[in-house]
Design a protein around this motif. Structure first.
Motif, short mmCIF file in Angstrom:
data_model
loop_
_atom_site.label_atom_id
_atom_site.label_comp_id
_atom_site.label_asym_id
_atom_site.label_seq_id
_atom_site.Cartn_x
_atom_site.Cartn_y
_atom_site.Cartn_z
N LYS A 1 -70.43 -8.05 -51.80
CA LYS A 1 -69.99 -7.36 -53.27
C LYS A 1 -68.68 -6.53 -53.01
O LYS A 1 -68.36 -5.79 -52.11
CB LYS A 1 -70.98 -6.29 -53.53
CG LYS A 1 -70.73 -5.90 -55.01
CD LYS A 1 -71.69 -6.35 -55.84
CE LYS A 1 -71.90 -5.69 -57.31
NZ LYS A 1 -70.89 -5.82 -58.16
N TYR A 2 -67.58 -7.11 -53.74
CA TYR A 2 -66.45 -6.31 -53.81
C TYR A 2 -66.21 -5.65 -55.06
O TYR A 2 -66.89 -5.85 -56.06
CB TYR A 2 -65.28 -7.37 -53.88
CG TYR A 2 -65.34 -8.35 -52.67
CD1 TYR A 2 -65.04 -7.64 -51.31
CD2 TYR A 2 -65.32 -9.74 -52.83
CE1 TYR A 2 -65.12 -8.91 -50.21
CE2 TYR A 2 -65.53 -10.53 -51.80
CZ TYR A 2 -65.20 -10.05 -50.59
OH TYR A 2 -65.18 -10.78 -49.54
N PRO A 3 -65.50 -4.40 -55.07
CA PRO A 3 -65.39 -3.72 -56.27
C PRO A 3 -64.77 -4.18 -57.34
O PRO A 3 -63.67 -4.88 -57.29
CB PRO A 3 -64.61 -2.36 -55.78
CG PRO A 3 -64.05 -2.72 -54.77
CD PRO A 3 -64.67 -3.95 -54.02
N ASN B 1 -51.96 -0.99 -55.11
CA ASN B 1 -51.49 -2.29 -55.13
C ASN B 1 -51.30 -2.89 -53.68
O ASN B 1 -50.58 -2.17 -52.95
CB ASN B 1 -49.87 -2.02 -55.70
CG ASN B 1 -48.86 -3.35 -55.88
OD1 ASN B 1 -48.23 -3.49 -54.83
ND2 ASN B 1 -49.25 -3.98 -56.70
N PHE B 2 -51.78 -4.16 -53.60
CA PHE B 2 -51.72 -4.72 -52.41
C PHE B 2 -50.60 -5.83 -52.62
O PHE B 2 -50.34 -6.46 -53.28
CB PHE B 2 -53.12 -5.64 -52.14
CG PHE B 2 -54.25 -4.81 -52.00
CD1 PHE B 2 -54.67 -4.21 -50.81
CD2 PHE B 2 -55.01 -4.03 -52.95
CE1 PHE B 2 -55.93 -3.38 -50.58
CE2 PHE B 2 -56.07 -3.27 -52.91
CZ PHE B 2 -56.36 -3.02 -51.43
N TRP B 3 -49.94 -5.54 -51.34
CA TRP B 3 -48.44 -6.46 -51.42
C TRP B 3 -48.14 -6.71 -49.73
O TRP B 3 -48.65 -6.06 -48.89
CB TRP B 3 -47.39 -5.73 -52.10
CG TRP B 3 -46.93 -4.33 -51.56
CD1 TRP B 3 -47.68 -3.19 -51.21
CD2 TRP B 3 -45.81 -4.22 -50.89
NE1 TRP B 3 -46.94 -2.30 -50.56
CE2 TRP B 3 -45.83 -2.84 -50.24
CE3 TRP B 3 -44.83 -5.08 -50.44
CZ2 TRP B 3 -44.77 -2.36 -49.50
CZ3 TRP B 3 -43.69 -4.57 -49.68
CH2 TRP B 3 -43.56 -3.22 -49.19
N GLY B 4 -47.09 -7.47 -49.78
CA GLY B 4 -46.39 -7.69 -48.56
C GLY B 4 -45.10 -8.20 -48.57
O GLY B 4 -44.63 -8.66 -49.80
N THR B 5 -44.31 -7.90 -47.55
CA THR B 5 -42.75 -8.23 -47.88
C THR B 5 -42.48 -9.91 -48.05
O THR B 5 -41.54 -10.02 -48.22
CB THR B 5 -42.03 -7.51 -46.50
OG1 THR B 5 -42.55 -8.13 -45.37
CG2 THR B 5 -42.10 -5.96 -46.73
N PHE B 6 -43.48 -10.47 -47.24
CA PHE B 6 -43.33 -11.78 -47.31
C PHE B 6 -43.55 -12.62 -48.59
O PHE B 6 -43.55 -13.59 -48.94
CB PHE B 6 -44.58 -12.64 -46.15
CG PHE B 6 -45.89 -11.98 -46.77
CD1 PHE B 6 -46.54 -12.34 -47.70
CD2 PHE B 6 -46.32 -10.78 -45.97
CE1 PHE B 6 -47.96 -11.99 -47.89
CE2 PHE B 6 -47.61 -10.35 -46.33
CZ PHE B 6 -48.34 -10.81 -47.28
N CYS B 7 -44.18 -11.87 -49.89
CA CYS B 7 -44.40 -12.31 -51.00
C CYS B 7 -43.32 -12.16 -52.17
O CYS B 7 -42.98 -10.81 -52.50
CB CYS B 7 -45.68 -11.48 -51.40
SG CYS B 7 -46.15 -11.23 -53.18
N PRO B 8 -42.88 -13.20 -52.60
CA PRO B 8 -41.72 -13.15 -53.43
C PRO B 8 -42.09 -12.45 -54.83
O PRO B 8 -41.40 -11.40 -55.22
CB PRO B 8 -41.21 -14.49 -53.78
CG PRO B 8 -41.66 -15.34 -52.73
CD PRO B 8 -42.89 -14.53 -52.11
N LYS C 1 -59.79 -6.69 -47.08
CA LYS C 1 -61.06 -7.44 -47.14
C LYS C 1 -61.97 -6.54 -47.94
O LYS C 1 -62.87 -7.16 -48.53
CB LYS C 1 -61.45 -7.50 -45.83
CG LYS C 1 -60.36 -8.60 -45.21
CD LYS C 1 -60.92 -8.61 -43.45
CE LYS C 1 -59.93 -9.70 -42.81
NZ LYS C 1 -60.01 -9.61 -41.32
N LEU C 2 -62.10 -5.16 -47.98
CA LEU C 2 -62.92 -4.44 -48.46
C LEU C 2 -63.07 -4.70 -49.89
O LEU C 2 -63.90 -4.61 -50.60
CB LEU C 2 -62.76 -2.94 -48.21
CG LEU C 2 -63.51 -1.97 -48.70
CD1 LEU C 2 -64.98 -2.11 -48.05
CD2 LEU C 2 -63.12 -0.59 -48.45
N TYR C 3 -61.84 -4.96 -50.56
CA TYR C 3 -61.50 -4.95 -51.82
C TYR C 3 -61.55 -6.55 -52.40
O TYR C 3 -61.32 -6.81 -53.51
CB TYR C 3 -60.10 -4.28 -52.32
CG TYR C 3 -60.52 -2.87 -52.73
CD1 TYR C 3 -60.69 -2.70 -54.07
CD2 TYR C 3 -60.71 -1.99 -51.71
CE1 TYR C 3 -60.80 -1.09 -54.27
CE2 TYR C 3 -60.94 -0.66 -52.29
CZ TYR C 3 -60.97 -0.30 -53.34
OH TYR C 3 -61.18 0.99 -53.89
N GLY C 4 -61.68 -7.52 -51.27
CA GLY C 4 -61.81 -8.98 -51.51
C GLY C 4 -60.50 -9.56 -52.17
O GLY C 4 -60.45 -10.44 -52.99
#
Length: 177
Positions: free
Chosen positions: A35-37, A69-76, A134-137
């Protein structure tokens, strides 16, 4: 002997088939039970160290509107939405709205360089081991959770956001708190 060999082969095949079906059912039920929130549910607490060296725990912001906000520098798309997030952070921080930018890059120096290059000063939390992701899916970047003052996820937005969307969503949550 030939007749027994055939029955042994059928028996082995049946056992392999049963084990295969059992494995598939077990895996399907395990992923369904994970179960993810979700929107309308209480946000799961987490704790991460930020670029500032401080430990940030979601529960520290109880009673406040929080944007995670989930993000990465690799993500345009993540890079493209960062200036809009920064503008909204600057607008709302004095009103107690909390922004937690959860970065999933493996290298802290890369994240620091990115923040400096784009002149961003929002709180960045480091999730290099992707525990909170992963906790937030979270599967796609960017993904943003807008959490109301009641601690429940009001909006889950997958993909890049426009500044107007961020502003309207936060305005709505602030007016409810």
């Amino acid at each position: 002997m030939g007749r027994n060999k055939k029955w042994v082969q059928i028996g082995i095949f049946a056992i392999v088939l049963i084990i295969g079906v059992f494995t598939i059912i077990t895996n399907l039920s395990a992923s369904a039970s994970k179960k993810y929130p979700q929107q309308g549910e209480k946000a799961t607490n987490f704790s991460l160290v930020g670029l500032d060296g401080q430990t940030h725990e979601l529960s520290d912001y109880k009673g406040k509107v929080v944007l995670v906000n989930f993000w990465g520098t690799f993500c345009p798309p993540c890079k493209e939405e960062m200036p809009d997030l920064q503008k909204q952070y600057d607008k709302w921080k004095s009103q107690g709205v909390v922004f937690l930018e959860v970065n999933v890059d493996k290298n802290k120096v890369t994240v620091q360089g990115f923040m400096e290059q784009y002149k961003l000063n929002m709180p960045v939390l480091l999730d290099a081991n992707e525990v909170v992701r992963k906790l937030y899916g979270v599967m796609d970047y960017p993904t943003t959770f807008f959490i109301g003052a009641d601690g429940k996820i009001a909006v889950k937005k997958i993909g890049q956001m426009e500044e107007s969307f961020i502003d309207e969503t936060i305005s709505s949550l602030v007016s409810k708190s």
